[in-house]
Design a protein around this motif. Structure first.
Motif, short mmCIF file in Angstrom:
data_model
loop_
_atom_site.label_atom_id
_atom_site.label_comp_id
_atom_site.label_asym_id
_atom_site.label_seq_id
_atom_site.Cartn_x
_atom_site.Cartn_y
_atom_site.Cartn_z
N GLY A 180 45.47 22.20 38.18
CA GLY A 180 44.18 22.67 37.71
C GLY A 180 43.25 23.05 38.85
N LYS A 181 43.29 22.28 39.92
CA LYS A 181 42.45 22.56 41.09
C LYS A 181 42.81 23.91 41.69
N ASN A 182 44.10 24.16 41.85
CA ASN A 182 44.53 25.43 42.43
C ASN A 182 44.22 26.60 41.50
N ARG A 183 44.36 26.39 40.20
CA ARG A 183 44.03 27.47 39.25
C ARG A 183 42.57 27.88 39.38
N ASN A 184 41.69 26.90 39.49
CA ASN A 184 40.26 27.20 39.62
C ASN A 184 39.98 27.99 40.90
N ILE A 185 40.65 27.60 41.99
CA ILE A 185 40.45 28.33 43.26
C ILE A 185 40.94 29.77 43.11
N MET A 186 42.10 29.95 42.48
CA MET A 186 42.64 31.29 42.30
C MET A 186 41.70 32.17 41.48
N ILE A 187 41.16 31.61 40.41
CA ILE A 187 40.27 32.38 39.54
C ILE A 187 38.99 32.74 40.28
N GLN A 188 38.47 31.80 41.07
CA GLN A 188 37.28 32.09 41.87
C GLN A 188 37.53 33.19 42.89
N SER A 189 38.80 33.33 43.31
CA SER A 189 39.17 34.39 44.25
C SER A 189 39.56 35.68 43.53
N ARG A 190 39.27 35.75 42.22
CA ARG A 190 39.53 36.94 41.41
C ARG A 190 41.02 37.26 41.33
N ALA A 191 41.83 36.22 41.21
CA ALA A 191 43.28 36.41 41.18
C ALA A 191 43.72 37.25 39.99
N ILE A 192 43.16 36.97 38.79
CA ILE A 192 43.58 37.69 37.60
C ILE A 192 43.25 39.18 37.73
N PHE A 193 42.06 39.47 38.22
CA PHE A 193 41.66 40.87 38.41
C PHE A 193 42.64 41.59 39.33
N CYS A 224 42.86 28.37 30.99
CA CYS A 224 41.50 27.85 31.11
C CYS A 224 40.50 28.96 30.75
N ALA A 225 39.30 28.57 30.35
CA ALA A 225 38.30 29.51 29.84
C ALA A 225 37.92 30.55 30.88
N ASP A 226 37.74 30.13 32.13
CA ASP A 226 37.34 31.08 33.18
C ASP A 226 38.41 32.13 33.41
N GLY A 227 39.67 31.72 33.27
CA GLY A 227 40.76 32.67 33.44
C GLY A 227 40.76 33.72 32.34
N ARG A 228 40.58 33.29 31.09
CA ARG A 228 40.53 34.23 29.98
C ARG A 228 39.34 35.18 30.13
N ALA A 229 38.22 34.62 30.55
CA ALA A 229 37.02 35.44 30.73
C ALA A 229 37.25 36.52 31.80
N GLN A 230 37.96 36.15 32.87
CA GLN A 230 38.21 37.12 33.93
C GLN A 230 39.14 38.22 33.45
N LEU A 231 40.15 37.87 32.67
CA LEU A 231 41.06 38.89 32.14
C LEU A 231 40.30 39.86 31.23
N LEU A 232 39.42 39.31 30.37
CA LEU A 232 38.67 40.15 29.44
C LEU A 232 37.63 41.01 30.15
#
Length: 421
Positions: free
Chosen positions: A276-289, A318-326
């Protein structure tokens, strides 16, 4: 020629082929060099056994070239028209000495201008992909010496020899990890990863920038693949920022990163995204985008697309990940377009991603967008296609949950929707 009887003593006892480079071991038996080297390297943790006499033979035992037998084989091959003579006539390869590799390691421990030549020699030995070479290299501590060299490069911000060191380490790391446990290296795993992070962040104007990136990714993938959960949980945000930057450069075609380098980067992200910690870091780095951009712009193969979709599924948990994809204008459209176009793995992950979005982030705008980009029609097609039963079940569940919203849309046939929902 089929009726020509080959003399028994010309045949290697291991390969059962005419020997090209006969060598005699301490038991007095002669083998083809390549065959006996592979045999002696099979078990790096104990002495091997002579295949004929069953006597114990040290892996370090000398392989004495049998020049007399070699000349006899040459003469016989010429007389009988065997093509193997062309290979037999090549000079006998000099045996690799462990002492030779040890001297290279000692040379590397003394800082001087000749270090580049030493690193090049070690890289050439590793590239030969010879089991005995790798065994000797690990036994004399080549991996430790290169780790020290890499850390020193990091501490001094010195890139001289960096590419060779990264290349050699990436070639022998998996072999080292499978054969030996070395606390000296394990205890420096964190600073080693910091050193690789530094290498990934070097100035892109460097002449060998792309090669350094590719070798660094290959080595990092090997390290991450063997790392324990504690090490994975301590990975720093800077590492993920550098990896995602490499994907960004590949997706935008601003620099040439090899397909293997991109796949290594994706494997690293996938293997660390379960935390979970790594996922949050990835999302903050705009990984999904960046993953969406990479999928759209990088000329990738099936395996690369599968890696991207597996990562997207993990991050969308996680919610932040879905939000970034959308938030990406092509997010849902890209997911939809790849369904039934790549592989069963992509089909499964794409449907699961859409399930997560419609279950936890199903705003009116999202549901309408799924109609516009034909997600609903594609989901109906999945149910009719030759897909796994659990994928079809998820597709039906998805249609049932939002049937009331989609049934009145002109973008989808009501009869089809009703039938599968």
């Amino acid at each position: 020629m089929e009726n020509v009887e080959i003399p028994e003593y010309f045949i290697c006892p291991i390969s059962l082929q005419i020997m090209k480079d006969p060598v005699t071991i301490v038991t007095g038996i002669t083998y083809d060099r390549d065959s006996i080297e592979r045999w002696l390297s099979k078990n790096p943790n104990s002495n091997a056994i002579c295949p004929v006499t069953k006597l114990h033979v040290s892996r370090d035992s000398n392989l004495t070239p049998n020049h007399t037998l070699r000349r006899l084989i040459q003469s016989w091959c010429v007389s009988n028209g065997f093509n193997v003579v062309d290979q037999v006539l090549t000079p006998t390869k000099p045996p690799l000495s462990k002492c030779y590799i040890l001297n290279l390691v000692l040379d590397l421990s003394v800082p001087r201008t000749e270090n580049i030549k030493t690193l090049e020699k070690l890289e050439m030995l590793a590239k030969e992909n010879n089991e005995r070479n790798k065994t000797y290299m690990v036994e004399v501590g080549v991996h430790e010496a290169l780790v020290n060299f890499l850390i020193q490069c990091y501490m001094k911000c010195d890139t001289n020899g960096l590419e060779n060191a990264l290349s050699t380490l990436s070639l022998i790391w998996d072999y080292f990890s499978s054969c030996h446990e070395n606390n000296k290296v394990e205890n420096r795993e964190e600073i080693l990863i910091d050193s690789i992070t530094w290498a990934l962040g070097l100035d892109r104007d460097m002449q060998n920038y792309a090669m350094i990136k590719n070798h660094a990714m290959s080595l990092l993938r090997s390290i991450i693949g063997k790392a324990n959960s504690s090490t994975l949980d301590r990975l720093k945000p800077q590492l993920f920022e550098k990896i995602i930057k490499v994907l960004r450069e590949s997706g935008s075609n601003t620099i040439t990163i090899a397909q293997k380098g991109v796949d290594n980067a994706l494997h690293i992200i996938l293997n660390t995204s379960h935390s979970g910690k790594n996922r949050n870091i990835m999302i903050q780095s705009r990984a999904i985008f960046e993953l969406i951009e990479l999928e759209l712009n990088f000329s990738s193969n099936k395996k690369t697309k599968e890696l991207i979709f597996e990562i997207l599924f993990n991050l969308c948990s996680c919610a932040d990940g879905r939000a970034q994809l959308l938030s990406h204008a092509a997010g849902i459209a890209m997911i939809t377009k790849r369904i039934l176009k790549v592989s069963p793995i992509v089909d499964e992950k794409a449907i699961m991603i859409l399930c997560l979005i419609t279950k936890y982030s199903a705003t009116s705008g999202v549901l309408q967008e799924m109609l516009k980009v034909k997600s609903v029609s594609k989901i109906c097609t999945v149910i009719q296609a030759n897909c796994a039963s659990h994928v079809k079940d998820k597709a039906r569940e998805l249609l049932r949950n939002h049937f009331d919203v989609w049934k009145n849309s002109p973008c989808v046939e009501v009869a089809t929707l009703t039938r599968y929902a």
